[in-house]
Design a protein around this motif. Structure first.
Motif, mmCIF file in Angstrom:
data_model
loop_
_atom_site.group_PDB
_atom_site.id
_atom_site.type_symbol
_atom_site.label_atom_id
_atom_site.label_comp_id
_atom_site.label_asym_id
_atom_site.label_seq_id
_atom_site.Cartn_x
_atom_site.Cartn_y
_atom_site.Cartn_z
ATOM 1 N N ARG A 13 0.833 -1.199 0.000
ATOM 2 C CA ARG A 13 0.000 0.000 0.000
ATOM 3 C C ARG A 13 0.870 1.251 0.000
ATOM 4 N NH1 ARG A 13 -2.255 3.109 4.254
ATOM 5 N NH2 ARG A 13 -4.161 4.206 3.650
ATOM 6 N N ARG A 14 1.974 1.231 0.800
ATOM 7 C CA ARG A 14 2.864 2.396 0.857
ATOM 8 C C ARG A 14 3.514 2.653 -0.505
ATOM 9 N NH1 ARG A 14 5.236 4.793 5.162
ATOM 10 N NH2 ARG A 14 4.611 3.068 6.513
ATOM 11 N N LEU A 17 0.803 4.026 -3.086
ATOM 12 C CA LEU A 17 0.439 5.423 -2.894
ATOM 13 C C LEU A 17 1.596 6.339 -3.289
ATOM 14 C CD1 LEU A 17 -1.508 5.184 0.484
ATOM 15 C CD2 LEU A 17 -2.450 5.433 -1.813
ATOM 16 N N GLY A 49 -11.019 9.433 -5.874
ATOM 17 C CA GLY A 49 -10.190 8.275 -6.152
ATOM 18 C C GLY A 49 -10.626 7.535 -7.407
ATOM 19 N N GLN A 133 -3.760 9.897 -11.643
ATOM 20 C CA GLN A 133 -3.696 8.839 -10.640
ATOM 21 C C GLN A 133 -3.644 7.496 -11.354
ATOM 22 O OE1 GLN A 133 -6.631 9.080 -7.496
ATOM 23 N NE2 GLN A 133 -6.302 11.275 -7.194
ATOM 24 N N PRO A 164 -11.215 9.272 12.030
ATOM 25 C CA PRO A 164 -9.804 9.132 11.655
ATOM 26 C C PRO A 164 -8.913 8.686 12.807
ATOM 27 C CG PRO A 164 -10.726 11.156 10.761
ATOM 28 C CD PRO A 164 -11.746 10.612 11.719
ATOM 29 N N ARG A 173 -8.509 -1.717 4.590
ATOM 30 C CA ARG A 173 -7.050 -1.840 4.636
ATOM 31 C C ARG A 173 -6.644 -3.294 4.853
ATOM 32 N NH1 ARG A 173 -4.724 1.445 9.331
ATOM 33 N NH2 ARG A 173 -5.480 -0.353 10.514
ATOM 34 N N ASP A 236 -12.607 8.289 2.887
ATOM 35 C CA ASP A 236 -11.717 7.441 3.689
ATOM 36 C C ASP A 236 -10.505 6.976 2.880
ATOM 37 O OD1 ASP A 236 -11.335 5.704 6.185
ATOM 38 O OD2 ASP A 236 -11.246 4.239 4.565
ATOM 39 N N ASP A 237 -9.318 7.156 3.434
ATOM 40 C CA ASP A 237 -8.074 6.773 2.763
ATOM 41 C C ASP A 237 -8.016 5.276 2.492
ATOM 42 O OD1 ASP A 237 -7.215 9.396 2.834
ATOM 43 O OD2 ASP A 237 -6.001 9.140 4.642
ATOM 44 N N ASN A 238 -8.472 4.454 3.451
ATOM 45 C CA ASN A 238 -8.415 3.003 3.289
ATOM 46 C C ASN A 238 -9.268 2.549 2.112
ATOM 47 O OD1 ASN A 238 -6.879 2.587 5.777
ATOM 48 N ND2 ASN A 238 -8.772 3.091 6.832
ATOM 49 N N ARG A 240 -10.293 4.331 -0.518
ATOM 50 C CA ARG A 240 -9.749 4.791 -1.799
ATOM 51 C C ARG A 240 -8.537 3.956 -2.216
ATOM 52 N NH1 ARG A 240 -10.216 9.811 0.525
ATOM 53 N NH2 ARG A 240 -7.951 10.083 0.449
ATOM 54 N N ALA A 241 -7.662 3.621 -1.258
ATOM 55 C CA ALA A 241 -6.490 2.796 -1.581
ATOM 56 C C ALA A 241 -6.924 1.405 -2.033
ATOM 57 C CB ALA A 241 -5.560 2.698 -0.374
#
Length: 528
Positions: A13-14, A17, A49, A133, A164, A173, A236-238, A240-241
């Motif tokens: 994931r890191r 992104l 996203g 993206q 958050p 995630r 939410d970041d999770n 979208r990832a």
């Protein structure tokens, strides 16, 4: 010549992104020579996203949303470098779709990692290009290759929104960490009838603090409010990832509209249109199709039920147990017709099951079969009644048509369970044994396990939910959020189903060996 990547390891994931951010930075460098083009305010941008969905061996849907009217540009390739681009497509994102846009990519190579990059260009002047993206999915294999997927449902329910400080929508995630080929969302993508408040008290004395938006702070009635429910989740970041890397096979249930909705009787003050269709349901359906990356059905606009072929090992049959039911509740005279699938969908399902040559036939149902609920199928012990007649008819057909290796997956009940259906335990016995697995919620209140009836003879092999001491509608932060993981071995063709929690712990697992298909002669698939 198309390059294939047989040993591709999906990025962490890191890493993903970081690479997506680098792509966006490179897109900005191209504007240095013309400073007036580099102003962010002049460029349309991606606001929610990326997503992909309905992936098969040669097709997939790509989705994104702009922050204004724009033209979506999609390039897709078999490498992250995009040195070997397979194609480029464009489509407008306009106000009438809330600036969402979808493209069907076809002619893709099977069993291949596909990278796609998306940007939005100014609709009047293409020189004004927004950020880029990058997303990823893998097409279904054409050979007997091992595959895996996850499933669950029920997102942002009972007022438990995005906090958050507590990690947001953590289940997404965790599912991403499992690196599945795709994800089946079994329904309740949103809770349009559950407003989000700024704070909720927890039973341990703590405070749950939600992100709050105007459109998500009230029960949804307008089209803008339904759209706002989807946009809320995509904060939410999770999520979208996850969406950027894992394609979705989506179905819907009730909370995309309102609790326990049905075509008959689920209306608001706006009433019905000239065709007798609830305006409330029409708005909800429009928002669902705008924000979900699924293929359209030209022969029946707005249809949700469909089959997705995922190589020789798997066909997925995605049902719609909302749009064709007779009413919300199982009431009325037993002699009256009662539906939960409806005759057209039921006939389609029979035909496609009989036509399937895949080893496994996964029936993705938005509601379980044997858990007693007046809004679902099971009514209590005894012979089939009301809607149960449709299920009895289907199960009997599967047996007599020689269809083997059917597995039912569902969510909805806000706990996780494994049920084995055995005719020797059942009141209705004209069917072959099968498994049903329940898993959820992804991010909503958790409930205690429900009660099974004996109509089709289900036996609990495993179940986990909240305890009587914990109380129902238990908040997500207490860890009782669930999803299921399925793997199918390319050599043995055995299916392994594992029930997992939000922290990725394997709670229970079973390996199911495939049964030989005794049917002879080719069966030609029919599409309706």
């Amino acid at each position: 010549m198309v390059a294939t990547i047989s040993s591709y390891a999906r990025p962490t994931r890191r890493q993903f992104l970081s690479r997506s951010a680098s792509s966006a930075a490179l897109a900005g460098i191209g504007c240095i020579a013309a400073p007036f083009l580099s102003r962010a305010a002049d460029r349309p941008n991606i606001s929610c996203g990326l997503q992909s969905g309905d992936v098969s061996s040669d097709k997939a849907v790509v989705w994104a949303r702009a922050d204004r009217a724009a033209c979506m540009q999609v390039d897709y390739a078999t490498t992250e470098s995009f040195h070997n681009i397979l194609g480029s497509r464009r489509v407008d994102a306009l106000p009438e779709s809330d600036f969402t846009a979808k493209l069907l990519l076809d002619g893709l190579p099977p069993g291949q990692d596909i990278f796609y990059r998306v940007r939005f260009d100014d609709i009047a002047d293409g020189r004004f290009a927004g950020e880029t993206q990058v997303g990823h999915f893998r097409t279904a294999p054409a050979v007997m290759r091992s595959i895996s997927f996850v499933w669950s449902g029920d997102t942002v329910g009972q007022g438990w929104g995005i906090d958050p400080a507590r990690g947001g929508l953590r289940s997404y995630r965790t599912m991403l960490d499992n690196r599945p080929d795709f994800f089946i969302h079994s329904g309740d993508h949103i809770y349009a009838d559950c407003p989000i408040e700024a704070e909720l008290k927890l039973p341990d004395g703590g405070i749950w603090r939600n992100i709050v938006t105007e459109e998500k702070s009230v029960v949804a009635h307008s089209l803008a409010q339904f759209r706002g429910n989807y946009k809320y989740n995509l904060l939410d970041d999770n999520l979208r990832a996850f969406n950027a890397q894992i394609p979705i096979l989506a179905q819907w249930d009730d909370h995309e509209v309102t609790n326990d909705w049905s075509p008959i009787g689920s209306v608001d003050e706006s009433g019905y249109d000239e065709h007798g269709v609830s305006r409330l349901v029409s708005r909800a359906r429009q928002a669902f199709h705008e924000f979900i990356p699924m293929r359209g059905q030209p022969e029946q606009g707005g249809r949700v039920y469909r089959k997705v072929e995922y190589g020789p090992l798997l066909d997925v049959f995605l049902l719609d147990m909302r749009s064709y039911r007779d009413s919300t509740w199982n009431k009325g005279d037993e002699r009256d017709p009662a539906f939960i699938l409806g005759p057209v969908q039921l006939a389609w399902l029979k035909r496609e099951l009989a036509a399937s040559n895949a080893t496994w036939k996964v029936i993705a149902a938005d509601l379980p079969i044997g858990l007693i609920s007046l809004d679902a199928i099971a009514l209590g012990d005894g012979p089939p009644s009301r809607r149960e007649h449709e299920i009895a008819d289907l199960l009997s057909f599967i047996k007599h048509a020689g269809v083997v290796n059917t597995v039912w997956l569902t969510a909805d009940m806000h706990y996780t369970a494994a049920h084995y259906y055995d005719p020797n335990r059942a009141v209705f016995q004209d069917f072959a044994p099968f498994w049903e697995f329940v898993s959820g919620p992804l991010h909503a209140g958790t409930w205690a396990p429900g009660e099974l009836d004996n109509t089709f003879g289900p036996e609990v092999r495993y179940e986990k939910g909240c305890s009587a001491t914990q109380g129902e509608n238990l908040a997500p932060c207490f860890g009782l959020q669930f999803f299921g993981h399925v793997s199918i071995d390319g050599g043995t063709e055995a299916m392994t189903v594992t029930l997992k929690d939000v922290d990725g712990r394997a709670l229970w697992s079973v390996q199911i060996p495939p049964k030989p298909d005794a049917r002879t002669g080719p069966v030609l698939s029919q599409h309706f």
